[in-house]
Design a protein around this motif. Structure first.
Motif, PDB file in Angstrom:
ATOM      1  N   LEU A  82       0.810  -1.218   0.000  1.00 16.75           N
ATOM      2  CA  LEU A  82       0.000   0.000   0.000  1.00 16.75           C
ATOM      3  C   LEU A  82       0.844   1.270   0.000  1.00 16.75           C
ATOM      4  N   ASP A  83       1.921   1.305   0.775  1.00 19.20           N
ATOM      5  CA  ASP A  83       2.715   2.528   0.826  1.00 19.20           C
ATOM      6  C   ASP A  83       3.258   2.912  -0.551  1.00 19.20           C
ATOM      7  N   LEU A  99       0.356   4.203  -2.672  1.00 19.36           N
ATOM      8  CA  LEU A  99      -0.003   5.562  -2.249  1.00 19.36           C
ATOM      9  C   LEU A  99       1.007   6.587  -2.746  1.00 19.36           C
ATOM     10  N   LYS A 100       2.282   6.236  -2.695  1.00 11.65           N
ATOM     11  CA  LYS A 100       3.313   7.134  -3.194  1.00 11.65           C
ATOM     12  C   LYS A 100       3.094   7.420  -4.674  1.00 11.65           C
ATOM     13  N   VAL A 102       0.249   7.203  -6.381  1.00 15.03           N
ATOM     14  CA  VAL A 102      -0.962   8.023  -6.544  1.00 15.03           C
ATOM     15  C   VAL A 102      -0.623   9.488  -6.283  1.00 15.03           C
ATOM     16  N   GLY A 103       0.116   9.743  -5.222  1.00 15.74           N
ATOM     17  CA  GLY A 103       0.510  11.119  -4.909  1.00 15.74           C
ATOM     18  C   GLY A 103       1.366  11.738  -6.001  1.00 15.74           C
ATOM     19  N   HIS A 111      -3.319   4.260 -11.444  1.00 19.53           N
ATOM     20  CA  HIS A 111      -2.835   4.044 -10.082  1.00 19.53           C
ATOM     21  C   HIS A 111      -3.981   4.081  -9.064  1.00 19.53           C
ATOM     22  N   LEU A 112      -4.999   4.887  -9.317  1.00 21.52           N
ATOM     23  CA  LEU A 112      -6.180   4.875  -8.448  1.00 21.52           C
ATOM     24  C   LEU A 112      -6.902   3.533  -8.528  1.00 21.52           C
ATOM     25  N   LEU A 145      -5.020   1.199  -6.416  1.00 16.86           N
ATOM     26  CA  LEU A 145      -5.289   1.531  -5.016  1.00 16.86           C
ATOM     27  C   LEU A 145      -6.640   0.990  -4.559  1.00 16.86           C
ATOM     28  N   GLU A 196      -6.441  -2.752  -4.185  1.00 16.42           N
ATOM     29  CA  GLU A 196      -5.613  -3.100  -3.019  1.00 16.42           C
ATOM     30  C   GLU A 196      -6.362  -2.890  -1.702  1.00 16.42           C
ATOM     31  N   THR A 197      -7.199  -1.852  -1.646  1.00 19.66           N
ATOM     32  CA  THR A 197      -7.913  -1.535  -0.405  1.00 19.66           C
ATOM     33  C   THR A 197      -9.316  -2.142  -0.352  1.00 19.66           C
TER      34      THR A 197
END
Length: 104
Positions: free
Chosen positions: A30-31, A34-35, A37-38, A66-67, A70, A73-74
């Motif tokens: 996840l990290d 998230l990186k 996505v940012g 990437h979203l 995400l 993944e979530t």
């Protein structure tokens, strides 16, 4: 198109493929997702500031991909997002301008 993107990301999660960038992201966790996505969101902002339509389109495509990763993944489905957007549709926003500060 978003549905296709989401389901391809979901399929790759369920059926990993050697050498896949999507599986690389899932493997990093996840990290890392998230990186990315940012980073992609920032690149969309920069593209928009540059007023470069091709760059905006390319960076937005990267962000949407990437979203999708995400969301998979979530465990958040597109249906959940659609439900939220439909619930918001037609509602009046409660935003308003701040009153001006006259005393300092």
């Amino acid at each position: 198109m978003l549905d296709t993107l989401y389901h391809e990301a979901l399929n790759r999660k369920r059926n990993p493929k050697e050498g896949s960038y999507t599986n690389y992201l899932y493997g990093k966790g996840l990290d890392k997702i998230l990186k990315k996505v940012g980073e992609e969101a920032t690149e969309v902002v920069i593209a928009a500031k540059n007023a470069d339509k091709e760059e905006i389109a390319n960076e937005t495509a990267d962000l949407l991909y990437h979203l999708a990763v995400l969301l998979v993944e979530t465990g958040v489905s597109l249906e959940k997002i659609e439900d939220i957007l439909q619930a918001r549709q037609g509602k009046v926003s409660k935003t308003s301008d701040r009153r001006e500060i006259s005393d300092y």
